[in-house]
Design an enzyme around this catalytic site. Structure first.
Site, PDB file in Angstrom:
ATOM      1  CB  THR A 175       0.217  10.899   1.875  1.00 16.50           C
ATOM      2  OG1 THR A 175      -0.212   9.560   2.003  1.00 16.50           O
ATOM      3  CG2 THR A 175       1.343  11.011   0.888  1.00 16.50           C
ATOM      4  CG  ASP A 192      -1.693   1.204   1.440  1.00 13.97           C
ATOM      5  OD1 ASP A 192      -2.339   1.633   0.467  1.00 13.97           O
ATOM      6  OD2 ASP A 192      -1.681   1.780   2.550  1.00 13.97           O
ATOM      7  CG  LEU A 193       1.709   5.664  -1.922  1.00  8.38           C
ATOM      8  CD1 LEU A 193       3.201   5.433  -2.078  1.00  8.38           C
ATOM      9  CD2 LEU A 193       1.170   6.394  -3.163  1.00  8.38           C
ATOM     10  CG  ASP A 194      -1.673   7.513   0.488  1.00 11.87           C
ATOM     11  OD1 ASP A 194      -0.747   8.311   0.254  1.00 11.87           O
ATOM     12  OD2 ASP A 194      -2.621   7.349  -0.296  1.00 11.87           O
ATOM     13  CG  ASN A 245      -3.233  12.475  -6.329  1.00 12.63           C
ATOM     14  OD1 ASN A 245      -3.182  13.164  -7.343  1.00 12.63           O
ATOM     15  ND2 ASN A 245      -4.229  12.575  -5.460  1.00 12.63           N
ATOM     16  NE  ARG A 249      -9.083  12.396  -5.220  1.00 13.66           N
ATOM     17  CZ  ARG A 249      -8.559  12.517  -6.429  1.00 13.66           C
ATOM     18  NH1 ARG A 249      -9.158  13.279  -7.336  1.00 13.66           N
ATOM     19  NH2 ARG A 249      -7.448  11.894  -6.770  1.00 13.66           N
ATOM     20  CD  GLU A 299      -3.567  -1.751   2.999  1.00 13.32           C
ATOM     21  OE1 GLU A 299      -3.651  -0.933   3.927  1.00 13.32           O
ATOM     22  OE2 GLU A 299      -3.927  -1.483   1.852  1.00 13.32           O
ATOM     23  CG  ASP A 300      -1.839   2.501   6.481  1.00  7.86           C
ATOM     24  OD1 ASP A 300      -2.200   2.113   5.343  1.00  7.86           O
ATOM     25  OD2 ASP A 300      -2.093   3.636   6.917  1.00  7.86           O
ATOM     26  CB  VAL A 331     -11.780   6.003   3.066  1.00  6.65           C
ATOM     27  CG1 VAL A 331     -13.097   6.450   2.506  1.00  6.65           C
ATOM     28  CG2 VAL A 331     -11.976   5.104   4.275  1.00  6.65           C
ATOM     29  CB  ALA A 358      -7.455   3.604  -2.448  1.00  8.45           C
ATOM     30  CB  SER A 359      -3.628   7.286  -3.872  1.00 12.67           C
ATOM     31  OG  SER A 359      -3.325   8.567  -4.379  1.00 12.67           O
TER      32      SER A 359
HETATM   33  C1  BG6 Z   1      -5.664   6.140   0.193  1.00 18.40           C
HETATM   34  C2  BG6 Z   1      -5.593   7.054   1.375  1.00 18.40           C
HETATM   35  O1  BG6 Z   1      -4.428   5.511   0.009  1.00 18.40           O
HETATM   36  O2  BG6 Z   1      -5.985   6.870  -0.995  1.00 18.40           O
HETATM   37  C3  BG6 Z   1      -6.913   7.814   1.517  1.00 18.40           C
HETATM   38  O3  BG6 Z   1      -5.346   6.314   2.554  1.00 18.40           O
HETATM   39  C4  BG6 Z   1      -7.224   8.546   0.211  1.00 18.40           C
HETATM   40  O4  BG6 Z   1      -6.828   8.726   2.594  1.00 18.40           O
HETATM   41  C5  BG6 Z   1      -7.238   7.555  -0.956  1.00 18.40           C
HETATM   42  O5  BG6 Z   1      -8.490   9.198   0.299  1.00 18.40           O
HETATM   43  C6  BG6 Z   1      -7.502   8.229  -2.295  1.00 18.40           C
HETATM   44  O6  BG6 Z   1      -6.444   9.079  -2.586  1.00 18.40           O
HETATM   45  P1  BG6 Z   1      -6.435  10.150  -3.757  1.00 18.40           P
HETATM   46  O7  BG6 Z   1      -4.980  10.566  -3.832  1.00 18.40           O
HETATM   47  O8  BG6 Z   1      -6.861   9.446  -5.015  1.00 18.40           O
HETATM   48  O9  BG6 Z   1      -7.356  11.251  -3.383  1.00 18.40           O
HETATM   49 MG    MG Z   2      -2.783   3.133   3.599  1.00 18.82          MG
END
Ligand code: BG6
Ligand code: MG
Length: 220
Positions: free
Chosen positions: A19, A11-13, A120, A51, A171-172, A49, A117-118
């Site tokens: 982040t 997982d990233l964040d 970004n 965005r 995973e966190d 979760v 899930a991001s």
């Molecule tokens: C997850 C984060 O990895 O990515 C969430 O833990 C975040 O907090 C989700 O809402 C979506 O990220 P993004 O960068 O697409 O807005």
């Molecule tokens: Mg995470």
């Protein structure tokens, strides 16, 4: 050994980089504009979760109703601010121990994937200068089903032609641990054992963690 463990999915964040503080600053700015009281404690509920779901939780906290179009505009606004923060990131923000662990996996021919899930994620990996470590990147741009659905992890293993039983996920978030287990993979929690129940093992972080320990805690 290689047969038993061929892939590590991260997982990233909250695992590679913290982040959550930038997500919080951007959501807080939006909440302030909307007149919603949003605290760091509330921010805990947004980890892992998506965005849009994060926005919905904030609107629920404030008791506000918005149309789909308004929600899209609000989510975009938050993301513009969030991107301003992550564009300032560099390798110094990689969490301790992550880099040597990635290098050790690579040196031992264990494939590395991202399962986040991001949307970004590619920007962040580039800012951190670690995109080249990843054999597959599965992020919020590729998957439609949010964790605890296993899609984000099964897709990574599929892309690399590796069986789920030969993969481990870091995973966190509890939803991420559940997603990994549903995918039929090993799950190592990064954080506190009290929160990350059901994981095969939980580590506080990657400092003083290495491949030998990983295999040991997984019984491999
Ligand atoms: C997850 C984060 O990895 O990515 C969430 O833990 C975040 O907090 C989700 O809402 C979506 O990220 P993004 O960068 O697409 O807005
Ligand atoms: Mg995470």
């Amino acid at each position: 050994m290689e047969k038993q463990l061929q892939l590590a999915i991260f997982d990233l964040d909250g695992v590679i980089v913290d982040t959550a503080k930038y997500h919080f600053l951007a959501w807080k700015r939006l909440a302030d504009e909307l007149g919603i009281h949003f605290t760091e404690r509330d921010n805990e509920r947004l980890k892992g979760v998506s965005r849009m779901r994060s926005l919905e939780i904030i609107l629920e906290i404030g008791g506000k109703q918005k149309t789909a179009a308004e929600k899209q505009e609000l989510a975009n606004r938050k993301n513009t601010w969030y991107v301003e923060y992550i564009m300032q990131m560099d390798a110094s923000e990689i969490l301790p121990g992550v880099l040597p662990f990635l290098q050790e996996l690579k040196d031992n021919n264990i494939k590395i994937a991202l399962g986040s899930a991001s949307k970004n994620a590619p920007t962040i990996l580039n800012r951190l200068g670690i995109a080249a470590f990843f054999d597959a990147i599965v992020d919020g741009n590729l998957v439609t089903k949010a964790k605890p659905d296993p899609e984000v992890f099964t897709l990574g293993a599929e892309l690399l032609g590796i069986a789920p039983e030969a993969a481990v996920v870091f995973e966190d978030a509890q939803a991420g641990i559940e997603a990994a287990l549903r995918a039929g993979m090993k799950a190592i929690g990064v954080g506190s054992p009290g929160i990350l129940q059901n994981a095969h093992h939980v580590i506080p972080g990657f400092e003083s963690f290495d491949l030998a320990q990983m295999l040991k805690v997984l019984g491999l």
